[in-house]
Design an enzyme around this catalytic site. Sequence first.
Site, PDB file in Angstrom:
ATOM      1  NE  ARG A  84      -0.841   0.469   4.943  1.00 45.24           N
ATOM      2  CZ  ARG A  84      -1.507   0.914   5.995  1.00 45.24           C
ATOM      3  NH1 ARG A  84      -2.777   1.258   5.880  1.00 45.24           N
ATOM      4  NH2 ARG A  84      -0.914   1.020   7.161  1.00 45.24           N
ATOM      5  CG  HIS A 157      -7.945  -2.190   4.584  1.00 48.62           C
ATOM      6  ND1 HIS A 157      -9.014  -1.404   4.920  1.00 48.62           N
ATOM      7  CD2 HIS A 157      -7.222  -2.344   5.711  1.00 48.62           C
ATOM      8  CE1 HIS A 157      -8.929  -1.089   6.208  1.00 48.62           C
ATOM      9  NE2 HIS A 157      -7.849  -1.651   6.712  1.00 48.62           N
ATOM     10  CD  GLU A 263     -10.298  -4.330   6.734  1.00 47.27           C
ATOM     11  OE1 GLU A 263      -9.210  -4.880   6.962  1.00 47.27           O
ATOM     12  OE2 GLU A 263     -10.779  -3.480   7.497  1.00 47.27           O
TER      13      GLU A 263
HETATM   14  O1  G6P Z   1      -4.605   2.782  10.199  1.00 38.00           O
HETATM   15  P1  G6P Z   1      -4.280   1.634   9.249  1.00 38.00           P
HETATM   16  O2  G6P Z   1      -2.866   1.169   9.391  1.00 38.00           O
HETATM   17  O3  G6P Z   1      -4.623   1.981   7.840  1.00 38.00           O
HETATM   18  O4  G6P Z   1      -5.200   0.421   9.672  1.00 38.00           O
HETATM   19  C1  G6P Z   1      -6.581   0.541   9.645  1.00 38.00           C
HETATM   20  C2  G6P Z   1      -7.223  -0.724  10.219  1.00 38.00           C
HETATM   21  O5  G6P Z   1      -6.958  -1.793   9.349  1.00 38.00           O
HETATM   22  C3  G6P Z   1      -7.593  -3.044   9.709  1.00 38.00           C
HETATM   23  O6  G6P Z   1      -8.966  -2.949   9.554  1.00 38.00           O
HETATM   24  C4  G6P Z   1      -7.235  -3.475  11.108  1.00 38.00           C
HETATM   25  O7  G6P Z   1      -7.995  -4.577  11.538  1.00 38.00           O
HETATM   26  C5  G6P Z   1      -7.396  -2.342  12.092  1.00 38.00           C
HETATM   27  O8  G6P Z   1      -6.861  -2.739  13.353  1.00 38.00           O
HETATM   28  C6  G6P Z   1      -6.695  -1.096  11.593  1.00 38.00           C
HETATM   29  O9  G6P Z   1      -6.895  -0.065  12.520  1.00 38.00           O
END
Ligand code: G6P
Length: 289
Positions: A84, A157, A263
Amino acid sequence: MSVKVLNDKVILEHAGSSVEIYYYGATVTSWNYRGKELIFLSKKSFLDGTKAIRGGIPIVFPQFAKASDPSAETAALPQHGIARISNFELLEDLTDSESVSIKLGLSDSQISESLRKFWPKKFKLIYTVTLKDGALKTDLTVKNEDSTPFDFQALLHVYYSVPDISKLSVEGLINVSYIDKVNKFAKSIENDQFVKITQPTDRIYLDVPTETIKIHLSEDFKEGFTLQRNNLKDTVVWNPWIETAKSLTDFDDDEYKQMVCVEPGHVSDYVNLKPGESWECGQIIEYKP
Ligand SMILES: O=P(O)(O)OC[C@H]1O[C@H](O)[C@H](O)[C@@H](O)[C@@H]1O
């Protein structure tokens, strides 16, 4: 039907709908269905390649979150891995009478030295994004181009745009075990046919047997999405809710009311891929207006 190639992104157009994909992370940032945006992108998201895009469909690879096991091969990688935050290249575009699609690629030679040292494997990702009338398909192929096997996780995601979180429900997870990340990673079983989001939610549903997960945007179940997963056994459901939203620099305080992440991924253990072999996964999202 067309493919527009711009400096920072590619735009696919088909039957009055369009999809935008940034080279940065191969992140889909928009799916506009006949004038209606279906994918959430934070108005505070960075889009300049300095931080992962907040919204759209970031690709999580080769590690989901931070590895819990310090001896994992991917343990030194930043949260959600390399893909990403790396620039993909456009490989080809393909159109036929029913769809328009592109392929983007990322090899280890294209990632930054600073990231490569955390996971010094030779690999190739090929990501195919296909737009049809009312459907978006994204497929990921992972190739091991190294001389030894490697372990990885992968997840798509997806941030769905939600008109009103209080009316949303996710169907298809009843009786599925999950790890509740907001409750000390406790393991539970889903009791609800229609999962509502009313508080901070961060769950890893494990080995989801359901063929089609439904994301209902309205209480009468008319508007929404159906999600079909290919070779992605787990499904994460995430909404940061108020307090976490406030702590995120690239997310507006109130935006948790307008999104949900559902996701599909392979994240509860690792895929072990042998040299020369490929692994494929994907999702088909259909929108019902
Ligand atoms: O803030 P990021 O690194 O983009 O992650 C965003 C989210 O991704 C996923 O959904 C995980 O389960 C979360 O725990 C996390 O907070």
